[in-house]
Design a protein around this motif. Sequence first.
Motif, PDB file in Angstrom:
ATOM      1  N   LEU A  32     -20.562 -11.177  21.794  1.00 41.94           N
ATOM      2  CA  LEU A  32     -21.858 -11.577  21.225  1.00 41.94           C
ATOM      3  C   LEU A  32     -22.842 -10.406  21.237  1.00 41.94           C
ATOM      4  CD1 LEU A  32     -22.259 -15.147  22.762  1.00 41.94           C
ATOM      5  CD2 LEU A  32     -21.839 -14.580  20.349  1.00 41.94           C
ATOM      6  N   ALA A  33     -22.895  -9.684  22.364  1.00 43.05           N
ATOM      7  CA  ALA A  33     -23.849  -8.574  22.474  1.00 43.05           C
ATOM      8  C   ALA A  33     -23.588  -7.542  21.385  1.00 43.05           C
ATOM      9  CB  ALA A  33     -23.759  -7.940  23.856  1.00 43.05           C
ATOM     10  N   ARG A  57     -19.506 -12.946  26.162  1.00 42.72           N
ATOM     11  CA  ARG A  57     -20.835 -12.297  26.129  1.00 42.72           C
ATOM     12  C   ARG A  57     -20.750 -10.899  25.522  1.00 42.72           C
ATOM     13  NH1 ARG A  57     -22.744 -11.590  31.586  1.00 42.72           N
ATOM     14  NH2 ARG A  57     -24.650 -10.812  30.637  1.00 42.72           N
ATOM     15  N   VAL A  91     -27.866 -11.379  26.782  1.00 37.63           N
ATOM     16  CA  VAL A  91     -27.019 -12.435  26.216  1.00 37.63           C
ATOM     17  C   VAL A  91     -26.470 -13.288  27.355  1.00 37.63           C
ATOM     18  CG1 VAL A  91     -24.969 -12.935  24.855  1.00 37.63           C
ATOM     19  CG2 VAL A  91     -26.357 -10.925  24.310  1.00 37.63           C
TER      20      VAL A  91
END
Length: 383
Positions: free
Chosen positions: A339-340, A336, A350
């Motif tokens: 991705l963020a 995560r 996310v």
Amino acid sequence: MRVGAIIVAGGRGARLGGPTPKQLLDLGGRTILQRSVAAFDGHAGVSEIVVVLPGELMAEGPALVGPTARPCHFAAGGERRQDSVAHGLAAMPAGPDVILVHDAARPFAGRELIDRVIAAAAEHGAAVPAVPARDTVKRLDVERRIVRETIAREEIWLAQTPQGFRREVLAAAVAAGGADATDEASLAERAGHAVRVVDGDEQNMKITTPGDLESARARLSPAPRVGTGYDLHRLVEGRPLCLAGVVVPFERGPLGHSDGDVLCHAITDAVLGAAAAGDIGQHFSNTDPRWKDAPGLELLQLAVGIVRERGFQIAGVDATVILERPKIAPFLAAIRAQLARVLRCELDRVSVKGKTNEGVDAVGRGEAIAAHAVAVLRTGDGR
Ligand code: MG
């Protein structure tokens, strides 16, 4: 017939609080004042504009209003509203024979509304747009908070602006003076002129309270955009299992032209899809050597750049990774965070979940890994 518009922005909007006069607050990338002026500047029938500003803002007038297509003049606000309008009328050049007076706090005056007011003002000398009251109206003993009577609702209409006048009617009305008036029609009424009522417009709201400003902003901010994505790769021996750049130790990994990062591929399609900007195959073709073994996270970063260039920001992503083994829960925090960073949004926007396929189908037999994703985009500029 020539028409001039006086935009009254003399007040300080104490009810909205804060040091900025309310007409100068932002409303979807332009100030409330700029939007109110633009409604008349963009109307083919209007030839001159006068903006009435608080005295201390007069010098900044042209900068505050910005470029206009029609000549724009400035006047300083007075003690009372009728004084401000008198100053505005004095600053109006000779020429216009119908004068519209408009609250700067009403940024949504539409062309048809302005047309109706101009036509009725030219014919009847004074015209006011109004909408029928929808609520039951009570007359109060205000001090005791007691209802004195209920007024027949059919007779109650709520006045808006622009109000329109033949020039000599408005001049006589403001010259007559008298007690404070909250609109120009009441001055004309006092002067004995019959004021014609035309249909107002429910959209033509007046921004007075913080709640008004919030609904005005909501009206200008478009609905969020949603996209979905899906990806699946075969799992083979001798390939690393990589999700959003995080290596998950396992004896097999996805087969693919690129690194086979199903999570990033699904999110990339969701992000592109939300902007109606094509798909991953279109932007990063699997026959193009440039993208051979390209990390999924890098493709996602490029896709985020594509949609940001179109004025979008990522408001949130939710994804599900489906694989039988291994458990990915211990890696989700790292995934995560990666991705963020690439999506350029906060971590709490996310979400990634892991799921098995209960032994069913190829994914259930451990022969493949799949991912589903949903992305929500917002425009960054009130478009
Ligand atoms: Mg793929």
